[in-house]
Design an enzyme around this catalytic site. Structure first.
Site, short mmCIF file in Angstrom:
data_model
loop_
_atom_site.label_atom_id
_atom_site.label_comp_id
_atom_site.label_asym_id
_atom_site.label_seq_id
_atom_site.Cartn_x
_atom_site.Cartn_y
_atom_site.Cartn_z
N GLU A 41 25.09 90.20 49.98
CA GLU A 41 24.24 91.09 50.79
C GLU A 41 24.79 92.52 50.80
OE1 GLU A 41 21.32 90.60 51.82
OE2 GLU A 41 21.19 88.45 51.53
N TYR A 124 21.29 94.67 59.57
CA TYR A 124 20.69 93.95 58.44
C TYR A 124 21.61 92.84 57.92
CZ TYR A 124 19.19 92.86 53.79
OH TYR A 124 18.83 92.16 52.68
N ASP A 142 14.70 95.31 56.03
CA ASP A 142 15.15 96.37 55.12
C ASP A 142 13.91 97.09 54.60
OD1 ASP A 142 14.03 94.61 53.34
OD2 ASP A 142 15.78 94.45 52.03
#
Ligand code: SF4
Length: 326
Positions: A41, A124, A142
């Site tokens: 990520e 996020y 996002d």
């Protein structure tokens, strides 16, 4: 915006069904190990999937667990990150790995609140790791997800307006599948990346087409709405590649700030219209303490960062005399 429970469930089911059938076979999807999901990520922020895959594989070979990453030299981490950009991500990850080893016995914490205390982990990434690895119902938002939501609900709130940061999160939270938050989040992200693309979305392949207000109203091209940003400033930089025999001079940037800790050719920002060899020789002497002679201009290259653009002109130079004094 009110959403009917029934509609929410249908969107969730359609999306999860599509994801189960069509999701990409990505190396970080073969596991729900928190360390691996976290690394993927971080790498995927601002970076395309195809670019990330080889970096991720090399990173996992070199640093297969948090302990290996925490115990490594930051220069090794930055070396593996070379070319991926946004180097603060690598430095933060390295610092976070050390904190995880010191305070959490080498395991990523399993709450969103604790995850957010780690360097480089914001809303996020904490939502992604918490939902995928710990099945916590946290919605990821996002750029891709915002675009899908803006079209799905035909919402004209500008997606790049920082004052409206939480606006799309409200939709995402309402839409989230609490039974399968990790799969749902990944499905939303993948829908935005592969189907609901910025320019020409593939609406005919979209699993939520019949719920999409923009599609039904034939208004897809008008969403998402964006506010015009002021044009970003342009910096003109001059760099000197200084040879002494076969050796070439490199300087290390300060640890903090843009490209912190990386190595570069000595250079400076040009404020005048024109530049001369004499001026470059003087500036490099001021920066490094050594005298050089400029032989010729090698070329010019451009690069865009988030808040400014750079045009870099590079000169071939030779060492003449003096000691490095920074
Ligand atoms: S129908 Fe088209 S615009 Fe609507 S969500 Fe699907 S891909 Fe995006």
């Amino acid at each position: 915006m009110k959403m009917k429970k029934n509609t929410i469930q249908k969107i969730q089911q359609s999306l999860i069904r599509w994801y189960n059938k069509n999701s990409l076979d990505l190396p970080w999807r073969k596991t729900d190990a928190p360390y691996r999901v976290w690394v993927s990520e971080v790498m995927l922020q601002q970076t395309r999937i195809e670019t990330v895959i080889p970096y991720y594989n090399r990173f996992m070979e070199r640093f297969p667990d948090v302990g290996k990453l925490a115990g490594s030299d930051i220069q090794q981490v930055l070396k593996l990150w070379e070319g991926l950009g946004y180097y603060a991500r690598a430095r933060n990850m390295h610092k976070a790995a050390q904190i995880i080893c010191e305070k959490f016995q080498g395991r990523l914490p399993n709450t969103r609140e604790e995850l957010r205390l780690l360097p480089g982990i914001g809303g996020y990434i904490s939502a992604a790791v918490a939902s995928i690895c710990f099945h916590i119902p946290a919605a990821v938002v996002d750029g891709n997800v915002k675009r899908v939501l803006a079209r799905l609900f035909m919402d004209a709130t500008p997606v790049n307006d920082t004052g409206e940061k939480n606006h799309f999160e409200t939709y995402a939270v309402k839409l989230l599948d609490h039974e399968q938050p990790g799969d749902f989040n990944q499905a939303m992200m993948e829908l935005g990346q592969r189907i609901c693309k910025p320019g020409n979305p593939f609406c005919s392949d979209c699993p939520v087409q019949k719920f999409c207000m923009a599609f039904q109203a034939d208004q897809v091209g008008n969403y998402p709405v964006r506010v015009d940003r002021k044009s970003v400033p342009l910096k003109k930089m001059n760099y000197a590649i200084v040879f002494q025999g076969e050796k070439c001079l490199l300087l290390q940037r300060p640890a903090e700030g843009l490209l912190g800790g990386l190595w570069e050719f000595p250079g400076y920002e040009q404020h005048q219209q024109a530049v001369s060899g004499k001026q470059i020789e003087t500036m490099i002497r001021r920066i490094t303490g050594i005298r050089i002679s400029v032989k010729e201009k090698i070329g010019t290259a451009g690069h865009a960062y988030t808040h400014f653009k750079v045009t870099a002109t590079v000169y071939l130079c030779f060492y003449k005399s003096g000691e490095i004094c920074l």
